[in-house]
Design a protein around this motif. Structure first.
Motif, short mmCIF file in Angstrom:
data_model
loop_
_atom_site.label_atom_id
_atom_site.label_comp_id
_atom_site.label_asym_id
_atom_site.label_seq_id
_atom_site.Cartn_x
_atom_site.Cartn_y
_atom_site.Cartn_z
N TRP A 8 0.80 -1.24 0.00
CA TRP A 8 0.00 0.00 0.00
C TRP A 8 0.83 1.28 0.00
O TRP A 8 0.29 2.36 0.21
N LYS A 9 2.16 1.16 -0.12
CA LYS A 9 3.04 2.33 0.01
C LYS A 9 2.78 3.01 1.36
O LYS A 9 2.70 4.23 1.47
N TYR A 10 2.59 2.17 2.37
CA TYR A 10 2.20 2.66 3.68
C TYR A 10 3.31 2.27 4.65
O TYR A 10 3.60 1.10 4.85
N GLN A 11 3.98 3.29 5.22
CA GLN A 11 5.09 3.06 6.13
C GLN A 11 4.54 2.67 7.49
O GLN A 11 4.12 3.52 8.24
N ALA A 12 4.49 1.37 7.78
CA ALA A 12 3.98 0.95 9.08
C ALA A 12 5.10 0.20 9.80
O ALA A 12 5.58 -0.82 9.32
N THR A 13 5.52 0.76 10.93
CA THR A 13 6.61 0.14 11.68
C THR A 13 6.31 -1.32 12.00
O THR A 13 7.18 -2.17 11.99
N ALA A 14 5.03 -1.60 12.24
CA ALA A 14 4.65 -2.96 12.63
C ALA A 14 4.72 -3.94 11.46
O ALA A 14 4.68 -5.14 11.66
N HIS A 15 4.78 -3.42 10.26
CA HIS A 15 4.72 -4.30 9.09
C HIS A 15 5.87 -4.03 8.13
O HIS A 15 5.69 -3.87 6.94
N ARG A 16 7.07 -3.92 8.70
CA ARG A 16 8.21 -3.59 7.81
C ARG A 16 9.08 -4.80 7.50
O ARG A 16 10.06 -4.69 6.80
N TYR A 17 8.74 -5.98 8.08
CA TYR A 17 9.54 -7.18 7.79
C TYR A 17 8.69 -8.24 7.10
O TYR A 17 7.48 -8.31 7.30
N LEU A 71 2.20 -14.96 17.44
CA LEU A 71 2.19 -13.51 17.20
C LEU A 71 3.61 -12.96 17.09
O LEU A 71 3.90 -12.11 16.25
N ALA A 72 4.50 -13.47 17.94
CA ALA A 72 5.90 -13.00 17.90
C ALA A 72 6.50 -13.35 16.54
O ALA A 72 7.33 -12.61 16.00
N TYR A 73 6.08 -14.47 15.97
CA TYR A 73 6.63 -14.89 14.68
C TYR A 73 6.15 -13.98 13.54
O TYR A 73 6.95 -13.53 12.72
N TYR A 74 4.84 -13.72 13.51
CA TYR A 74 4.30 -12.96 12.36
C TYR A 74 4.38 -11.44 12.51
O TYR A 74 4.15 -10.72 11.54
N TYR A 75 4.65 -10.95 13.72
CA TYR A 75 4.78 -9.50 13.91
C TYR A 75 6.15 -9.20 14.54
O TYR A 75 6.22 -8.72 15.68
N PRO A 76 7.23 -9.46 13.81
CA PRO A 76 8.55 -9.23 14.41
C PRO A 76 8.73 -7.74 14.73
O PRO A 76 8.28 -6.88 13.97
N GLY A 77 9.34 -7.47 15.88
CA GLY A 77 9.58 -6.09 16.27
C GLY A 77 8.40 -5.47 17.03
O GLY A 77 8.46 -4.34 17.45
N VAL A 78 7.33 -6.23 17.18
CA VAL A 78 6.14 -5.73 17.90
C VAL A 78 6.04 -6.49 19.21
O VAL A 78 6.39 -7.67 19.28
N LEU A 79 5.60 -5.81 20.27
CA LEU A 79 5.53 -6.47 21.58
C LEU A 79 4.09 -6.76 21.97
O LEU A 79 3.16 -6.13 21.48
N LEU A 80 3.94 -7.73 22.87
CA LEU A 80 2.61 -8.05 23.40
C LEU A 80 2.45 -7.32 24.73
O LEU A 80 3.32 -7.42 25.60
#
Ligand SMILES: [Zn+2]
Length: 388
Positions: free
Chosen positions: A244-253, A376-385
């Motif tokens: 989406w040309k959308y800079q989302a920190t949660a979805h950069r990997y 969740l840790a696997y699919y959202y690397p760099g994001v915390l619970l």
């Protein structure tokens, strides 16, 4: 009975008061700490004609935001009138002068209200803006999650996959509550956001998954993230930037998905050339020879396509391309094609945009005994619970 009702009304007003719902649209946008008492506002409808609201319980209660709940019968007919370019509500032939009112289905906070064949927890808010009317469901976040989860993942799936889905959906909703789509609502009830069907869409296994993870969300520095998810990634997930040309920190990997690498989901689609030209809004004749030139992302997905046909030359993102031809037909951006005499034939793998959690992959991990936290840790690397 009166005493009981009084107590329950106080409970309700406390709930509304704590969330400042009556003061909408002045929702604070700077910081909302994820709070179980903060209600979510879901757009259900934009009615243009008369409608009927029912209570499955004893009575309907109406408030215009002044803390007084007026009791009605089990059924209310609400008319939508247009007068000098302004919409108005009428109930029992009497004009409601306020720009909004709330309706709930009973004296108990848990009582439901019936609207257009669906039961909802919380309250319905009827609002007027100019000549249009809006109906939103205002309800506790956890109740909302129970009414949407089964539409996004089968309730028969493994418990840990359902728990992972509950946390992802909660994070998405909390993000939307901080970044509402509109002053009147946070999210819509369809595929634009998360499909929400109210009480009738609930399921005991889904409700359990929501309760098991109550308040837990995915975040970065305590801020909930807009946690995207999709059906099948096709072997590797994708960044939001690429889709989406959308800079989302949660979805950069991107992450490789063991389940989808082993279990390929193949799809095919044929589109007639006249339809193809029309969908892509090409003005040249479909009989003109054309070329499709792909730009490929590092995941192997098509990021964008350039179409050269006669004098026309246009580049569109693959998400736009899928949207124009239909997301259910071009199921993912992992595809190849063959141009025939009369049609163009597509073959691909995976289903969905590929950003965030892969649901089938999550199920694969759950079957191997992984917990929802690990998934969740696997699919959202760099994001915390974060726990409540
Ligand atoms: Zn996958």
């Amino acid at each position: 009975m009166l005493k009981r009702t009084g107590f329950l009304l106080t409970f309700w007003l406390g709930w509304f008061g704590s969330s400042a719902v009556f003061g909408l649209p002045s929702r604070p946008v700077e910081k909302i700490s994820p709070n179980l008492n903060t209600p979510v506002r879901v757009l259900l409808d934009r009615p243009t004609s008369a409608l009927t609201v029912h209570s499955p319980h004893l009575a309907l209660y109406l408030s215009t935001g002044n803390s007084i709940w007026k009791r009605f019968g089990k059924e209310l007919r609400i008319e939508v009138i247009q007068r000098a370019g302004q919409a108005e509500f009428k109930i029992h032939n009497r004009r409601i002068p306020e720009k909004f009112f709330y309706l709930r289905g009973g004296a108990l906070a848990s009582d439901q209200v019936l609207y257009r064949g669906r039961k909802y927890r919380g309250a319905l808010r009827f609002s007027i803006r100019g000549n249009s009317t809006w109906v939103t469901n205002v309800l506790p976040l956890e109740d909302y999650l129970q009414g949407m989860l089964a539409s996004e993942m089968s309730p028969n799936w493994e418990k840990e996959a359902l728990r992972a889905q509950a946390v992802a959906a909660r994070s998405y909703a909390l993000y939307m509550m901080r970044h509402p789509k509109d002053p009147l609502f946070d999210m819509e009830d369809g595929i634009q956001d998360q499909v929400y069907g109210g009480v009738l869409a609930e399921d005991p296994r889904v409700n359990q998954a929501v309760q098991d993870t109550t308040g837990t969300y995915l975040g970065i520095q305590n801020d909930p993230v807009k946690a995207y998810f999709h059906s099948r990634c096709g072997g590797i997930t994708e960044t939001a930037q690429s889709v989406w040309k959308y800079q989302a920190t949660a979805h950069r990997y991107r992450v490789h998905c063991p389940y989808c690498q082993k279990n390929k989901f193949q799809w095919q689609a044929s589109v007639g050339l006249p339809e193809f030209f029309k969908a892509l809004r090409l003005s040249v004749s479909p009989s003109i020879p054309f070329r499709l030139l792909p730009q490929v992302s590092p995941s192997g997905r098509i990021a964008s396509l350039t179409i050269e046909a006669g004098t026309e030359n246009k580049t569109i993102s693959s998400d736009q391309f899928r949207s124009l031809l239909g997301y259910t037909r071009i199921k993912s951006a992992f595809f190849d094609w063959r141009v025939g005499k009369e049609s163009i034939h597509f073959e691909g793998t995976g289903s969905g945009h590929g950003v965030g959690m892969c649901q089938w992959g999550a199920r694969g991990f759950a079957r191997e005994g992984k917990t929802y936290r690990e998934i969740l840790a696997y699919y959202y690397p760099g994001v915390l619970l974060y726990n409540p």
